[in-house]
Motif scaffolding. Sequence first.
Motif, short mmCIF file in Angstrom:
data_model
loop_
_atom_site.label_atom_id
_atom_site.label_comp_id
_atom_site.label_asym_id
_atom_site.label_seq_id
_atom_site.Cartn_x
_atom_site.Cartn_y
_atom_site.Cartn_z
N VAL A 1 0.84 -1.20 0.00
CA VAL A 1 0.00 0.00 0.00
C VAL A 1 0.88 1.25 0.00
O VAL A 1 0.60 2.22 -0.72
CB VAL A 1 -0.98 0.00 1.20
N LEU A 2 1.94 1.25 0.81
CA LEU A 2 2.85 2.40 0.84
C LEU A 2 3.48 2.64 -0.53
O LEU A 2 3.55 3.78 -1.00
CB LEU A 2 3.96 2.18 1.88
N LEU B 1 15.66 -3.33 -3.54
CA LEU B 1 15.03 -2.18 -4.21
C LEU B 1 14.70 -1.08 -3.20
O LEU B 1 14.96 0.10 -3.45
CB LEU B 1 13.75 -2.61 -4.92
N ALA B 2 14.12 -1.46 -2.07
CA ALA B 2 13.75 -0.47 -1.06
C ALA B 2 14.98 0.19 -0.45
O ALA B 2 14.98 1.41 -0.21
CB ALA B 2 12.91 -1.14 0.02
N LEU B 3 16.03 -0.59 -0.20
CA LEU B 3 17.25 0.00 0.35
C LEU B 3 17.92 0.92 -0.65
O LEU B 3 18.42 2.00 -0.28
CB LEU B 3 18.22 -1.11 0.80
N ILE C 1 8.84 1.04 4.19
CA ILE C 1 8.77 -0.20 3.40
C ILE C 1 9.85 -1.18 3.86
O ILE C 1 9.58 -2.38 4.00
CB ILE C 1 8.87 0.11 1.89
N VAL C 2 11.05 -0.68 4.11
CA VAL C 2 12.13 -1.54 4.62
C VAL C 2 11.70 -2.16 5.95
O VAL C 2 11.87 -3.37 6.16
CB VAL C 2 13.45 -0.75 4.78
N ILE D 1 9.78 -7.01 8.95
CA ILE D 1 8.75 -7.71 9.73
C ILE D 1 8.26 -8.94 8.97
O ILE D 1 8.11 -10.02 9.53
CB ILE D 1 7.59 -6.77 10.08
N ALA D 2 8.03 -8.78 7.67
CA ALA D 2 7.57 -9.90 6.84
C ALA D 2 8.62 -11.00 6.75
O ALA D 2 8.28 -12.17 6.57
CB ALA D 2 7.21 -9.41 5.44
N LYS D 3 9.90 -10.65 6.92
CA LYS D 3 11.01 -11.60 6.84
C LYS D 3 11.09 -12.50 8.08
O LYS D 3 11.62 -13.60 8.00
CB LYS D 3 12.31 -10.82 6.67
N ARG D 4 10.58 -12.04 9.20
CA ARG D 4 10.71 -12.80 10.44
C ARG D 4 10.31 -14.25 10.28
O ARG D 4 9.33 -14.57 9.65
CB ARG D 4 9.87 -12.16 11.56
#
Length: 142
Positions: free
Chosen positions: A17-18, A73-75, A130-131, A136-139
């Motif tokens: 969404v962001l 990409l975000a980094l 986003i990072v 969080i999604a990586k956990r």
Amino acid sequence: MTGLAEQRWVALFAAAVLALAASLVVLFVGEIMGQAPCNMCWFQRAFMFPLAIVLGIAAWRSDTGVWVYALPLALGGALVAAFHTFIYFGVIPEAIQPCTASGPSCSSTAMTILGGAPLPLLSFLVFAAIVACLLIAKRRTS
């Protein structure tokens, strides 16, 4: 969905969404408001636009493994946005500003929205959020 799996999906959805919102906002600022993007803005768009697509598909498929290719990409976008923010606030000397040769100046008032919020700083904050969502999604479950 378990508690951790749901948290990971919500973080992934929030990142999507962001990225989509940021992409739509810069298109609105450029195409509707008529503010031409500077060179640094183009580089940030090059990182944000694919994120909107990749993260949107990943959220739809509940693919929390997307962090492997979305995080770089975000980094990368965050680094460009941080550099652009330093230019905007005058931390980086004027002699090496990449935006003054062609296009609007990075430090002009055209680089603000919502009553003075600098676009480069907003871009950095979105990339940073986003990072954080991707981390969080990586956990993993332990």
